[in-house]
Motif scaffolding. Structure first.
Motif, short mmCIF file in Angstrom:
data_model
loop_
_atom_site.label_atom_id
_atom_site.label_comp_id
_atom_site.label_asym_id
_atom_site.label_seq_id
_atom_site.Cartn_x
_atom_site.Cartn_y
_atom_site.Cartn_z
N ILE A 101 0.85 -1.18 0.00
CA ILE A 101 0.00 0.00 0.00
C ILE A 101 0.88 1.24 0.00
O ILE A 101 1.83 1.35 0.78
CB ILE A 101 -0.92 -0.01 1.23
N ASP A 102 0.57 2.18 -0.88
CA ASP A 102 1.37 3.40 -0.97
C ASP A 102 1.21 4.25 0.27
O ASP A 102 0.10 4.59 0.67
CB ASP A 102 0.96 4.23 -2.19
N VAL A 103 2.33 4.58 0.89
CA VAL A 103 2.33 5.53 2.00
C VAL A 103 2.70 6.91 1.48
O VAL A 103 2.14 7.92 1.87
CB VAL A 103 3.31 5.08 3.09
N VAL A 104 3.65 6.97 0.58
CA VAL A 104 4.00 8.22 -0.10
C VAL A 104 3.85 7.97 -1.59
O VAL A 104 4.49 7.09 -2.15
CB VAL A 104 5.43 8.66 0.22
N THR A 105 2.98 8.71 -2.25
CA THR A 105 2.73 8.52 -3.67
C THR A 105 3.68 9.38 -4.48
O THR A 105 4.50 10.14 -3.94
CB THR A 105 1.29 8.91 -4.02
N GLY A 106 3.56 9.30 -5.80
CA GLY A 106 4.43 10.08 -6.68
C GLY A 106 4.25 11.58 -6.54
O GLY A 106 5.08 12.35 -7.01
N THR A 107 3.16 12.02 -5.90
CA THR A 107 2.97 13.46 -5.67
C THR A 107 3.39 13.86 -4.27
O THR A 107 3.22 15.01 -3.88
CB THR A 107 1.49 13.84 -5.88
N GLY A 108 3.92 12.91 -3.49
CA GLY A 108 4.35 13.23 -2.15
C GLY A 108 3.24 13.29 -1.13
O GLY A 108 3.41 13.86 -0.07
N VAL A 109 2.08 12.68 -1.43
CA VAL A 109 0.95 12.70 -0.50
C VAL A 109 1.03 11.49 0.41
O VAL A 109 1.24 10.37 -0.03
CB VAL A 109 -0.38 12.68 -1.27
N VAL A 110 0.84 11.71 1.70
CA VAL A 110 0.87 10.62 2.67
C VAL A 110 -0.52 10.03 2.81
O VAL A 110 -1.50 10.75 2.99
CB VAL A 110 1.37 11.12 4.03
N CYS A 111 -0.60 8.71 2.71
CA CYS A 111 -1.86 8.01 2.89
C CYS A 111 -1.98 7.53 4.33
O CYS A 111 -1.02 7.51 5.08
CB CYS A 111 -1.95 6.82 1.92
N ALA A 112 -3.18 7.08 4.71
CA ALA A 112 -3.47 6.76 6.10
C ALA A 112 -3.35 5.28 6.42
O ALA A 112 -3.89 4.83 7.42
CB ALA A 112 -4.87 7.25 6.44
N ALA A 113 -2.68 4.49 5.57
CA ALA A 113 -2.54 3.05 5.83
C ALA A 113 -1.54 2.85 6.95
O ALA A 113 -0.35 3.12 6.80
CB ALA A 113 -2.07 2.35 4.57
N ARG A 114 -2.00 2.33 8.09
CA ARG A 114 -1.11 2.21 9.24
C ARG A 114 -0.87 0.77 9.67
O ARG A 114 0.04 0.52 10.43
CB ARG A 114 -1.68 3.00 10.43
N ASN A 115 -1.67 -0.17 9.21
CA ASN A 115 -1.54 -1.54 9.69
C ASN A 115 -1.40 -2.56 8.56
O ASN A 115 -1.53 -3.75 8.81
CB ASN A 115 -2.75 -1.90 10.57
#
Length: 258
Positions: free
Chosen positions: A183-197
């Motif tokens: 799961i992407d935590v940092v995407t190609g645009t530098g956005v942080v996702c909320a996947a923690r587990n």
């Protein structure tokens, strides 16, 4: 210790003021240090390392110095490599790998267990070299480790670093990985996702952050903030870096999985 390699490349320890001054000039050129800026390592400190049993090594193509590295003995029976640089004219010719191999052999000769160093996690080519080619292991994400650094490479912002160790005993580099899973935590645009587990995560890096700093400093800062939250946050939550892909993704697994 003296190594002679292909293309008339020789790696050897450096001693004496004249030779150390050559190393100082080379490292200043690599870091594009201008007058009034701090060099990557002061000359007097290199002299102290060389005189008191620390590591100062040079890479020579014929008689021309094209690479230099310096480090000191550290806790945990470790050689800590504080700085290493290769002349622009010699890049792509295996000089950086030869310097690292020399450091590792130097440390092994002295009964040390590992070589450690830090690097900017945003610099994609260094991450791939350190993690996928050498097989160094990530120990920690260090926020603003050196404080603001203003030179030809760093932008004066936070000096976040990854701390890695490279055992002196033989250990294979990680197998090539595609980076398609996780799961992407940092995407190609530098956005942080909320996947923690999630069991697997991946964090992107910009293609060339050094050029980005010059062209769009604000975008480079956003990348720094995103990677600190994504990669740094994942490591704090118990994830481990298991690899780095050619396309620029850190791969992480939960817990002790590797």
């Amino acid at each position: 210790m003296l190594w002679t390699m292909a293309e008339h490349l020789t790696i050897r320890s450096i001693h004496g003021t004249a030779a150390l001054e050559r190393a100082d000039r080379l490292l200043r050129e690599v870091w594009r240090t201008s007058r009034g800026e701090d060099p990557p390592i002061p000359l007097d400190l290199m002299c102290a390392f060389a005189h008191t049993g620390g590591y100062v090594g040079g890479a020579f193509l014929d008689d021309e110095l094209v690479g230099a590295a310096a480090g000191f003995l550290a806790a945990g029976r470790t050689l800590h490599s504080h700085v290493a640089g290769v002349s622009a004219l010699a890049r792509g010719r295996g000089v950086g790998r030869a310097l690292k191999d020399h450091q590792r052999a130097w440390a092994a000769e002295r009964g040390l267990d590992a070589v450690s160093w830090t690097f900017d996690p945003l610099v994609r080519r260094n991450a791939y070299f350190n993690l996928s080619r050498l097989g160094a292991r990530v120990g920690a994400y260090l926020p603003d480790f050196y404080g603001p650094m203003s030179d030809g490479i760093n932008d004066g912002g936070p000096s976040d670093r990854l701390f890695v160790t490279w055992p002196t005993q033989e250990s294979p580099a990680p197998a090539p990985v595609s980076g398609d899973e996780g799961i992407d935590v940092v995407t190609g645009t530098g956005v942080v996702c909320a996947a923690r587990n999630a069991p697997l995560l991946r964090c992107a890096t910009p293609p060339d952050v050094e050029s980005l700093r010059a062209a769009d400093p604000r975008a480079a800062r956003r990348w720094r903030e995103a990677l600190a939250e994504g990669l740094g946050g994942a490591l704090e939550r118990g994830y481990r870096v298991t690899g780095f892909t050619r396309s620029g993704w850190y791969l992480l697994a939960r817990g002790g999985a590797a």
